[in-house]
Every structure is written in C-alpha cells, then in structure tokens.
Design a protein around this motif. Structure first.
Motif, PDB file in Angstrom:
ATOM      1  N   PHE A  47       0.825  -1.207   0.000  1.00 24.72           N
ATOM      2  CA  PHE A  47       0.000   0.000   0.000  1.00 24.72           C
ATOM      3  C   PHE A  47       0.863   1.264   0.000  1.00 24.72           C
ATOM      4  O   PHE A  47       0.482   2.284  -0.592  1.00 24.72           O
ATOM      5  CB  PHE A  47      -0.951  -0.005   1.196  1.00 24.72           C
ATOM      6  N   THR A  48       2.022   1.220   0.651  1.00 25.80           N
ATOM      7  CA  THR A  48       2.929   2.363   0.632  1.00 25.80           C
ATOM      8  C   THR A  48       3.399   2.655  -0.793  1.00 25.80           C
ATOM      9  O   THR A  48       3.430   3.812  -1.238  1.00 25.80           O
ATOM     10  CB  THR A  48       4.148   2.105   1.539  1.00 25.80           C
ATOM     11  N   LEU A  49       3.740   1.606  -1.537  1.00 21.57           N
ATOM     12  CA  LEU A  49       4.172   1.777  -2.926  1.00 21.57           C
ATOM     13  C   LEU A  49       3.028   2.282  -3.801  1.00 21.57           C
ATOM     14  O   LEU A  49       3.236   3.144  -4.671  1.00 21.57           O
ATOM     15  CB  LEU A  49       4.713   0.448  -3.467  1.00 21.57           C
ATOM     16  N   PHE A  55       0.995   5.433  -8.245  1.00 25.04           N
ATOM     17  CA  PHE A  55      -0.038   6.331  -8.753  1.00 25.04           C
ATOM     18  C   PHE A  55       0.486   7.230  -9.866  1.00 25.04           C
ATOM     19  O   PHE A  55      -0.262   7.663 -10.735  1.00 25.04           O
ATOM     20  CB  PHE A  55      -0.645   7.160  -7.607  1.00 25.04           C
ATOM     21  N   TRP A  56       1.802   7.518  -9.874  1.00 29.92           N
ATOM     22  CA  TRP A  56       2.384   8.319 -10.956  1.00 29.92           C
ATOM     23  C   TRP A  56       3.241   7.489 -11.913  1.00 29.92           C
ATOM     24  O   TRP A  56       3.346   7.800 -13.102  1.00 29.92           O
ATOM     25  CB  TRP A  56       3.222   9.471 -10.398  1.00 29.92           C
ATOM     26  N   LEU A  57       3.850   6.397 -11.418  1.00 27.97           N
ATOM     27  CA  LEU A  57       4.726   5.589 -12.264  1.00 27.97           C
ATOM     28  C   LEU A  57       3.932   4.731 -13.250  1.00 27.97           C
ATOM     29  O   LEU A  57       4.307   4.616 -14.427  1.00 27.97           O
ATOM     30  CB  LEU A  57       5.613   4.699 -11.389  1.00 27.97           C
ATOM     31  N   PHE A  58       2.832   4.119 -12.807  1.00 30.00           N
ATOM     32  CA  PHE A  58       2.065   3.229 -13.674  1.00 30.00           C
ATOM     33  C   PHE A  58       1.527   3.943 -14.912  1.00 30.00           C
ATOM     34  O   PHE A  58       1.581   3.389 -16.020  1.00 30.00           O
ATOM     35  CB  PHE A  58       0.939   2.570 -12.888  1.00 30.00           C
ATOM     36  N   PRO A  59       0.975   5.168 -14.801  1.00 28.63           N
ATOM     37  CA  PRO A  59       0.520   5.862 -16.018  1.00 28.63           C
ATOM     38  C   PRO A  59       1.644   6.114 -17.021  1.00 28.63           C
ATOM     39  O   PRO A  59       1.437   5.994 -18.234  1.00 28.63           O
ATOM     40  CB  PRO A  59      -0.041   7.185 -15.477  1.00 28.63           C
TER      41      PRO A  59
END
Length: 229
Positions: A47-49, A55-59
C-alpha cells in the motif's frame, strides 16, 4: 546463513499429485503470529508503494507500452500458487502479441520483446503489477517465484519434490532471485539451484530473512542486470 536460522521440524505430511506421480513431503506450519507478521509486512509495503509511487509511475509505463506496441497493458499468466492452486499473475506486457508467451521462455535478444519491454525486463519494472497480487492474497512479496503452469509441470517432472515450493505463497522475489538467479532457466543446474534455495527458504522462513532477501534483491538488480532479458 543457515547457522543463524532455526529450522522447523515438520509435523505431518502433505500429498501432491503432479501428472501421474504422487509425492509426499512435510507440511510447514507457520504459527499464527508469524503469518500475521508476514501478511502485515506485505500489505504495509504494497500500500505504501501504491500511494507514493505507483499512482504516478504506472501511467507513465502504460503510455510507453501503448505507444510502442498494440495489445493490452497488463499481461495475465496462469501460474501455480500456494497448495498448487492456480491464479493469474499480473505483469506489464513486454512482448508483442504471440502464441508462445505461456510456453516458451524469453531469451536474450528475443524478437518478441518490445523496445520498452526490454527496458522493463532489465529493470524488473514489469513485475510491479504483482503487488496487486500481493494485496489480493495470491502472492507474498518474498517467496518462491511462480512459473507458468506448463513450465511448472516440466520442472516438476525433472526434480523430485519440486512442488514443495508451493507449500507457501509464491513471491515477487525470492531467495534464488536475491542470489542472482534471474531470467531464463537455461539448464538443469539452473532450475535445480533455484529449487534448492526455494526449499531452504520454505524450511527456514522468518521476518528477518524476508527483509534480508528484499535487501539482497536490490543489490542483485544492480549487480546482475545482464541476467534479465
């Protein structure tokens, strides 16, 4: 390392069927407090990751995948989990759509791998969606790495008690990967060595060992980049 960890004695035996073979091996019991600690660490880190990184890396990764090849963003592959129960393991898609994704391992300079896929594999960023497998409860952050189901049957036919690895949840990383065994399993020695380390992990699990493996994994990512492709 073995001298600093107390090995648990088996309390009973579990029977696993693999094809026509019947194999028995000790059941490993983690007491309730150990299970709670392992699950708590899994959820806390995951959950920390998700909140601070994914939330910004996956897009960003998603856009790069979509711009360089056609197909789904996430590749789902059926693999064996705890007690041999199959589950869909998530990865970022790193290959062009092909019919051999589940049966043929990726090799060096594999033409099926996309340009961005090569980078994702080299850095192991393609494995990040498996943290959602951890949140779902299919996997743990640390444990024996799961193989595609056809490959699992192949390896189990070659190595006795190979399925002993499945007495615990599979992991995003494991002792074998932390010790440099990444990427393609090229020969019998390669898969046997991984299996031997996995069995050691199952027999000697502790929260401290998990933390050590996570640390060793980061070192392996830095020192053994040429083994992932």
């Amino acid at each position: 390392m073995a001298s600093t960890i107390t090995e648990r004695k088996p309390k009973s035996k579990r029977i696993h069927r693999v094809g026509r073979k019947v194999r028995s091996f000790p059941v490993v019991f983690f007491d309730e407090s150990q299970q709670v600690i392992k699950r708590t660490l899994d959820l806390l880190i995951s959950f920390t990751l998700v909140v601070f990184v994914f939330f910004w890396l996956f897009p960003i990764i998603g856009v790069l995948i979509k711009l360089t090849s056609k197909g789904p963003l996430i590749f789902k592959q059926l693999r064996h989990g705890k007690d041999n129960v199959p589950f869909y393991c998530y990865k970022f898609r790193t290959m062009y759509i092909n019919d051999q994704a589940d049966t043929v391992q990726a090799t060096k300079n594999d033409p099926r791998i996309t340009p961005i896929g090569k980078f994702l594999r080299k850095t192991s960023l393609d494995e990040l969606p498996q943290f959602f497998n951890v949140i779902k409860g299919d996997m743990s952050i640390v444990g024996p790495r799961p193989h595609a189901v056809p490959m699992n049957y192949k390896f189990s036919a070659e190595i006795d008690n190979f399925m002993f690895r499945h007495t615990v949840k599979p992991g995003i990383t494991g002792l074998a990967q932390a010790k440099g065994f990444r990427g393609e399993t090229r020969d019998f020695y390669d898969i046997y060595s991984r299996c031997k380390l996995d069995i050691f992990y199952v027999n000697n699990w502790s929260p401290l060992l998990d933390l050590k493996i996570i640390f060793w994994t980061f070192l392996s990512l830095l020192l053994h980049k040429d083994q992932a492709y």
